[in-house]
Motif scaffolding. Structure first.
Motif, PDB file in Angstrom:
ATOM      1  N   LEU A 242     -13.186   0.589  -2.273  1.00 42.53           N
ATOM      2  CA  LEU A 242     -13.968   0.440  -1.056  1.00 42.53           C
ATOM      3  C   LEU A 242     -15.356  -0.091  -1.385  1.00 42.53           C
ATOM      4  N   ALA A 243     -15.958   0.493  -2.411  1.00 43.51           N
ATOM      5  CA  ALA A 243     -17.310   0.083  -2.792  1.00 43.51           C
ATOM      6  C   ALA A 243     -17.341  -1.374  -3.213  1.00 43.51           C
ATOM      7  N   MET A 244     -16.325  -1.774  -3.970  1.00 41.57           N
ATOM      8  CA  MET A 244     -16.316  -3.125  -4.504  1.00 41.57           C
ATOM      9  C   MET A 244     -15.853  -4.163  -3.494  1.00 41.57           C
ATOM     10  N   PHE A 245     -14.733  -3.900  -2.892  1.00 49.26           N
ATOM     11  CA  PHE A 245     -14.114  -4.975  -2.109  1.00 49.26           C
ATOM     12  C   PHE A 245     -14.323  -4.811  -0.622  1.00 49.26           C
ATOM     13  N   ALA A 246     -14.792  -3.677  -0.219  1.00 48.98           N
ATOM     14  CA  ALA A 246     -15.191  -3.435   1.172  1.00 48.98           C
ATOM     15  C   ALA A 246     -14.166  -3.857   2.219  1.00 48.98           C
ATOM     16  N   SER A 247     -12.924  -3.830   1.897  1.00 49.09           N
ATOM     17  CA  SER A 247     -11.920  -4.115   2.920  1.00 49.09           C
ATOM     18  C   SER A 247     -10.635  -3.406   2.546  1.00 49.09           C
ATOM     19  N   PHE A 248      -9.808  -3.188   3.565  1.00 52.42           N
ATOM     20  CA  PHE A 248      -8.641  -2.350   3.311  1.00 52.42           C
ATOM     21  C   PHE A 248      -7.466  -3.060   2.665  1.00 52.42           C
ATOM     22  N   ARG A 249      -7.430  -4.349   2.826  1.00 49.41           N
ATOM     23  CA  ARG A 249      -6.274  -5.047   2.292  1.00 49.41           C
ATOM     24  C   ARG A 249      -6.149  -4.852   0.779  1.00 49.41           C
ATOM     25  N   PRO A 250      -7.232  -5.118   0.047  1.00 52.78           N
ATOM     26  CA  PRO A 250      -7.098  -4.883  -1.403  1.00 52.78           C
ATOM     27  C   PRO A 250      -6.772  -3.428  -1.715  1.00 52.78           C
ATOM     28  N   LEU A 251      -7.324  -2.521  -0.924  1.00 52.66           N
ATOM     29  CA  LEU A 251      -7.088  -1.110  -1.167  1.00 52.66           C
ATOM     30  C   LEU A 251      -5.600  -0.795  -1.090  1.00 52.66           C
ATOM     31  N   LEU A 252      -4.987  -1.196   0.029  1.00 47.77           N
ATOM     32  CA  LEU A 252      -3.574  -0.907   0.196  1.00 47.77           C
ATOM     33  C   LEU A 252      -2.733  -1.641  -0.836  1.00 47.77           C
ATOM     34  N   PHE A 359       2.796  -3.877 -13.585  1.00 47.14           N
ATOM     35  CA  PHE A 359       2.580  -5.258 -14.022  1.00 47.14           C
ATOM     36  C   PHE A 359       3.460  -6.215 -13.232  1.00 47.14           C
ATOM     37  N   ALA A 360       4.738  -5.893 -13.146  1.00 39.90           N
ATOM     38  CA  ALA A 360       5.683  -6.753 -12.437  1.00 39.90           C
ATOM     39  C   ALA A 360       5.299  -6.900 -10.973  1.00 39.90           C
ATOM     40  N   THR A 361       4.856  -5.824 -10.360  1.00 36.81           N
ATOM     41  CA  THR A 361       4.450  -5.879  -8.958  1.00 36.81           C
ATOM     42  C   THR A 361       3.310  -6.876  -8.781  1.00 36.81           C
ATOM     43  N   VAL A 362       2.341  -6.785  -9.682  1.00 32.80           N
ATOM     44  CA  VAL A 362       1.187  -7.676  -9.574  1.00 32.80           C
ATOM     45  C   VAL A 362       1.614  -9.134  -9.693  1.00 32.80           C
ATOM     46  N   ILE A 363       2.427  -9.430 -10.716  1.00 36.59           N
ATOM     47  CA  ILE A 363       2.732 -10.844 -10.919  1.00 36.59           C
ATOM     48  C   ILE A 363       3.721 -11.387  -9.895  1.00 36.59           C
ATOM     49  N   PHE A 364       4.578 -10.552  -9.340  1.00 36.26           N
ATOM     50  CA  PHE A 364       5.544 -11.078  -8.394  1.00 36.26           C
ATOM     51  C   PHE A 364       5.098 -10.965  -6.944  1.00 36.26           C
ATOM     52  N   CYS A 365       4.346  -9.905  -6.615  1.00 33.21           N
ATOM     53  CA  CYS A 365       4.058  -9.669  -5.202  1.00 33.21           C
ATOM     54  C   CYS A 365       2.682 -10.119  -4.769  1.00 33.21           C
ATOM     55  N   PHE A 366       1.741  -9.973  -5.673  1.00 32.38           N
ATOM     56  CA  PHE A 366       0.361 -10.229  -5.257  1.00 32.38           C
ATOM     57  C   PHE A 366       0.114 -11.651  -4.751  1.00 32.38           C
ATOM     58  N   PRO A 367       0.681 -12.677  -5.415  1.00 32.62           N
ATOM     59  CA  PRO A 367       0.419 -14.028  -4.920  1.00 32.62           C
ATOM     60  C   PRO A 367       0.807 -14.200  -3.453  1.00 32.62           C
ATOM     61  N   TRP A 368       1.806 -13.450  -2.997  1.00 33.78           N
ATOM     62  CA  TRP A 368       2.260 -13.571  -1.632  1.00 33.78           C
ATOM     63  C   TRP A 368       1.336 -12.859  -0.658  1.00 33.78           C
ATOM     64  N   PHE A 369       0.817 -11.709  -1.091  1.00 33.31           N
ATOM     65  CA  PHE A 369       0.153 -10.853  -0.132  1.00 33.31           C
ATOM     66  C   PHE A 369      -1.371 -10.852  -0.204  1.00 33.31           C
ATOM     67  N   SER A 370      -1.893 -11.268  -1.330  1.00 33.62           N
ATOM     68  CA  SER A 370      -3.318 -11.046  -1.492  1.00 33.62           C
ATOM     69  C   SER A 370      -4.154 -12.170  -0.908  1.00 33.62           C
ATOM     70  N   LYS A 371      -5.236 -11.818  -0.264  1.00 32.67           N
ATOM     71  CA  LYS A 371      -6.176 -12.793   0.276  1.00 32.67           C
ATOM     72  C   LYS A 371      -7.506 -12.590  -0.410  1.00 32.67           C
ATOM     73  N   PRO A 372      -8.190 -13.635  -0.707  1.00 32.98           N
ATOM     74  CA  PRO A 372      -9.462 -13.467  -1.409  1.00 32.98           C
ATOM     75  C   PRO A 372     -10.496 -12.776  -0.522  1.00 32.98           C
ATOM     76  N   PRO A 373     -11.353 -12.006  -1.132  1.00 33.35           N
ATOM     77  CA  PRO A 373     -12.401 -11.331  -0.365  1.00 33.35           C
ATOM     78  C   PRO A 373     -13.533 -12.308  -0.003  1.00 33.35           C
ATOM     79  N   THR A 374     -14.561 -11.830   0.601  1.00 29.99           N
ATOM     80  CA  THR A 374     -15.647 -12.702   1.068  1.00 29.99           C
ATOM     81  C   THR A 374     -16.302 -13.435  -0.099  1.00 29.99           C
ATOM     82  N   LYS A 375     -16.850 -14.572   0.244  1.00 29.29           N
ATOM     83  CA  LYS A 375     -17.440 -15.408  -0.794  1.00 29.29           C
ATOM     84  C   LYS A 375     -18.586 -14.718  -1.511  1.00 29.29           C
TER      85      LYS A 375
END
Lengths: 773, 227
Positions: A242-252, A359-375
């Motif tokens: 929360l402190a770092m990314f300030a949004s729920f998407r990365p958290l979940l 590890f596998a979750t990150v490399i297979f799932c994250f590209p699909w679901f993750s959105k970059p945080p604010t600039k």
């Protein structure tokens, strides 16, 4: 499903599987026994309270074989069991006397006469016609007792201690002491019972002990710690995210690898082991802080904003680094599985699969679901890595590196000089203080019982086992007289072998049927027995025995309860029994028995396991050194000699620091501390590698550093919580990894730097690179 | 002349007499007992018994000669023995058989010990056998005149006067009933006879005589009681 028995973590100690199995059977039987001591100043009240307790225990479905009041029927049954064999039973003293038939016979007759003349003869003259010499009462009077402090009062086994009378009740648990279901029913039942008793009988003290109490406490502690460590780690991650990314998407999204990794680990462990030990779960919950690392790296890299919409290059950028990191970490965890300890192998498998899943979750799932945080995110978050780098650059914090270096060196030297190994298994079992206090009170009343040293007697059949045990008893008698042991107890004292029964009969016959008129006849005529009685006795003694007391018939009557667990019964090689020892002063003499006699094994559980732990600790130390050398080689290969050496320095110093921490804290190291060094290497090397790689790509420096710092925070949190555990195994792991990784984190900038004046330039380059991005 | 030789001479003279008197003595006891056991009493309501108790209580140390006759069912003949008896109120009872063999039997609240010339024959601690505890209590209470204690353990029966009395006792508790069915005591200034009828049908009759109340325990006697 879930195990809480610490001994299940340990491997077999006996090289002989038959002996190992026999000991397991014994441990099971012993484990099922529960002991209750009801104490009160007034003996009568104590007995009344004991009656009530006995009724309650019998009425509950959780206890069976409740032994409390030995009513007359039981006493009678005991007497009647031995009665047919009364001419075949002799106490040790009687047998020794009868070695000289003339003297012995005379003494036997005198003894009986005097007993009959004394005013107390009513106590044992019950079956005088059939036992004219009172042989059976004499034999029963001299029977060895398992506990010297217990006496029989009004049918209850009682002991006196500290002004109170204590009545003993034993009962077997109907169910598995380690089954959570059993624990959750039996413990409340016992608590309610205790309250009831205390209300009904004020001034009464109820002491109880049994494996189920320890197991329940162990399971409860383990569950509490799993939730503490797990929730603590999750809370830490939550806050950081929360402190770092300030949004729920990365958290979940961040929790996804953790959850999937843990699930995968659980499934895998169940599939391979079919039961998971709670200590595995306890250790596994610290995995939460480690498996989040890959997510951090992904988010931090993504936040650089370099990937275009629709084409996420984050993964390809960080892939080399995180895959190398994952590999070293997994290898580090697998290093724990080197020792053939079922528990450690479970922990290793759980952790490795967990990390792999994350590890596998990150490399297979994250590209699909993750959105970059604010600039603007990274600009704000840069402050952390900047501050961190400043520690190492000269100028601002003058002399910090030097001061730090000296402090660390001093700490390590002091700690390493002070540290000592301790492989005693007893260090690993910490019962809660209240149970321990109760146990000690019970021992004060009954005398300490040593359940870790035995002699196992094996034979082809019952008869040979008993004969061997009888021969052993003679040696043990000598040992006792020489002070090598304090006491011993085996069932052959209660149940002689056939051979001995025959011999006893012979001795009696030779002593009593000698002379004209025979000694027996003279005695019986003198005392005034009827002629038929005399004739019958002479005939009985003259004829060879037809029936013999056997183990099966002895076990069938309830009088055998106190000693029945010593008969182990059938083994693949025949039959076995145990002789319990206490107050062992000369273990060498006992171990020697094993060589001099066939079928005798000396078992010292504590020493055996402790020795095993020591052997593996030494082996683990060697393997740790080897793995560090291999890693060193790899680093030299990749980065060259100097940089390779510098890259290796953090993990090595970290390892030394971790061990020195034990010394400084005054704690002793064991196998588990050494195995934890694999983890220190596996996880700590990640920071070094990331740092070294980041040096090659200065543009990514900030992101990488941030990721490293965040990962380190959660890892340190997780292992820090582990270090607070009440279970020594987890605590040792926690302290080692916490200290080691903490130090690795502090030192890892060295990997990117050269020594001396070059450091300044390098540091400036790095800072410049940071400002740029 | 010393005690033991005196007793020896006395007992050899007495023994044949006992053989003669025995049937009469025993017969008399049987008949009287039936009447005795028809009248249960309570100490509180029986001042004569209380007085008897007081008389006995006043004697802290009692020495006497005893003759014992045991009728054991399995044996055709009674077992006769005789010897010396010593009762010390706070210590216990010391039973020294002299005929037909020498044997020492010591009874204290801690337990029983039987000792012969060669050494210890057997020992039972009161903690091990509850019955022993009971027996010791009975004997001690009997000789010390502790009628209250006796009333706890037994139903009491009484006949006679304070100078010629008979007390009957029937155990109240099951555990004592297993061993003793009833006890009859007779006496005047001291207890003169004790008659046990055991549950097994065996019967022990003890007769005391030659009472001496002299002085305190000798050093040797004191030592005997500590075991």
């Amino acid at each position: 499903m879930f195990d809480s028995d610490i001994l299940a973590l340990l491997p077999a100690t006996e090289k002989d599987p038959v002996v190992e199995r026999a000991m397991d059977v014994f441990a099971e039987k012993l484990g099922q026994k529960n002991l209750f001591l009801i104490g009160h100043e007034d003996a009568q009240t104590a007995r009344e309270a004991a009656s009530k307790l006995e009724r309650q225990l019998r009425g509950s479905s959780w206890f069976k074989d409740v032994q409390g009041h030995l009513d007359e029927n039981l006493e009678r049954a005991f007497y009647e069991f031995y009665f047919p064999f009364r001419y075949q039973l002799l106490s040790r003293t009687a047998r020794t006397n009868l070695q000289q038939p003339d003297q012995g016979g005379k003494r036997l007759v005198e003894q009986a006469e005097k007993a009959l003349y004394s005013p107390m003869s009513g106590v044992f003259s019950g079956n005088l016609e059939q036992d004219p010499l009172l042989l059976l009462p004499m034999f029963l009077k001299d029977l060895p007792k398992p506990s010297g402090k217990l006496g029989l009062q009004e049918g209850w086994l009682t002991a006196k201690s500290g002004g109170k009378h204590y009545v003993l009740i034993t009962a077997s648990l109907a169910g598995n002491a380690f089954s959570r279901a059993t624990q959750q029913r039996v413990m409340p039942f016992l608590r309610t019972l205790e309250l009831e008793m205390e209300t009904a009988f004020p001034g009464m003290l109820l002491l109880s002990t049994g494996l189920v109490k320890y197991a329940a406490d162990g399971a409860q502690t383990a569950q509490k710690e799993i939730s503490t460590i797990g929730l603590g780690s999750i809370a830490g991650i939550f806050v950081l995210m929360l402190a770092m990314f300030a949004s729920f998407r990365p958290l979940l999204l961040g929790f996804a690898p953790v959850v999937i990794g843990l699930l995968a680990a659980l499934v895998c462990c169940f599939a391979v082991f079919s039961r998971i030990h709670l200590i595995t779960l306890g250790f596994g919950s610290s995995l939460i802080g480690v498996s989040i690392d890959y997510a951090f790296h992904y988010f931090c890299e993504q936040s650089r904003g370099e990937s275009e919409v629709g084409k996420d290059t984050t993964l390809s950028t960080i892939f080399p680094a995180i895959s190398l990191g994952a590999l070293t970490s997994i290898l580090g965890y697998m290093g724990m599985g080197l020792a053939p300890f079922p528990g450690l192998r479970q922990m290793a498998l759980f952790s490795s699969v967990g990390l792999l899943g994350a590890f596998a979750t990150v490399i297979f799932c994250f590209p699909w679901f993750s959105k970059p945080p604010t600039k603007g995110f990274l600009r704000q978050a840069k402050r952390l890595p900047q501050w961190y780098l400043r520690l190492w650059s000269p100028g601002r914090l003058k002399g910090f590196p030097l001061f730090f270096g000296l402090f660390t060196a001093g700490f390590i030297v002091f700690g390493l000089l002070r540290v000592r190994p301790n492989d005693d298994i007893r260090q690993l079992q910490t019962p809660p203080p209240d149970l321990l206090a109760e146990q000690q009170k019970i021992e004060a009343v009954l005398g300490a019982a040593d359940h870790s040293r035995f002699l196992l007697v094996e034979g082809r059949d019952q008869e040979q086992t008993l004969i061997r045990e009888e021969a052993l008893n003679q040696v043990l008698e000598e040992f006792r007289n020489q002070g090598k042991i304090a006491a011993f107890f085996g069932i052959s004292g209660l149940l002689p072998s056939r051979q001995r029964q025959r011999r006893n009969h012979e001795l009696l016959r030779d002593a009593l049927l000698a002379g004209t008129p025979t000694r027996l006849e003279a005695y019986m005529n003198r005392m005034g027995f009827k002629t038929e009685t005399t004739a019958a006795a002479i005939a009985r003694l003259g004829a060879p025995p037809e029936r013999f007391a056997t183990v099966a018939s002895w076990l069938a009557q309830t009088g055998s309860q106190p000693a029945a667990h010593l008969w182990l019964g059938a083994t693949p090689r025949g039959q076995a029994s145990l002789v319990m020892l206490s107050g062992v002063a000369d273990t060498a003499a006992l171990a020697d028995l094993e060589h001099r006699r066939e079928g005798i094994h000396y078992i010292d559980k504590v020493a055996d396991i402790s020795l095993l732990l020591k052997r593996y600790r030494i082996q683990a130390t060697r393997l740790v050194l080897l793995s560090y050398l291999i890693i060193f080689g790899l680093l030299v290969f990749r980065y060259g000699r100097l940089r390779g050496f510098l890259a290796m320095l953090p993990p090595v110093v970290a390892a030394l620091f971790a061990i020195a921490t034990f010394g400084v804290l005054g704690r002793e190291i064991n196998l588990f501390s050494m195995l934890a060094l694999f983890l220190v290497l596996g996880i700590g090397i990640d920071y070094t590698i990331f740092f070294a790689e980041a040096h090659h790509h200065p543009g990514r420096l900030a992101a990488t550093l941030l990721a490293i710092l965040l990962s380190a925070c959660t890892t340190l949190l997780s292992f820090g919580l582990l270090a607070l555990s009440r279970m020594p195994v987890l605590r040792d792991f926690g302290i080692t990894v916490l200290a080691g990784i903490g130090m690795a984190l502090l030192l890892c900038p060295l990997a990117g730097a050269f020594s001396g004046p070059v450091a300044g330039r390098q540091g400036r380059i790095m800072r410049a690179a940071l400002e740029e991005s | 002349m010393n005690n033991s030789s005196f007793l020896r001479r006395t007992s050899t003279r007495v023994c044949p007499l006992i053989f003669c008197c025995l049937p009469l003595w025993a017969f008399q006891a049987e008949r009287g007992d039936e009447r005795l056991f028809q009248n249960p009493i309570q100490i509180g309501q029986n001042p004569v018994l209380q007085e008897v108790g007081q008389t006995l209580k006043a004697i802290p140390i009692l020495r006497a000669a005893f003759e014992q006759q045991k009728n054991i069912r399995a044996l055709r003949r009674p077992l006769l023995s005789s010897g010396r008896f010593l009762f010390a109120k706070n210590k216990g009872i010391y039973w020294q058989t002299l005929e037909p063999f020498e044997n020492f039997f010591i009874m204290t609240p801690a337990g029983l010990l039987q000792r012969s010339e060669e050494g210890e024959t057997f020992r039972i601690s009161a903690d091990e056998q509850p019955v022993v505890h009971g027996f010791v209590n009975i004997f001690m209470s009997l000789f010390s005149g502790d009628t209250d204690r006796l009333e706890e353990q037994f139903e009491l029966f009484f006949e006679g006067t304070s100078t010629d009395w008979t007390i009957g006792l029937k155990p109240r508790r099951r555990i004592m009933k297993k061993f003793v069915t009833r006890i009859v005591l007779r006496g005047n200034r001291h207890i003169e006879s004790v008659d046990f009828l055991e549950a097994s049908g065996d019967r022990t009759q003890i007769r005391f005589s030659s009472f001496g109340k002299d002085g305190a325990l000798t050093e040797e006697e004191r030592r005997q009681f500590d075991f």
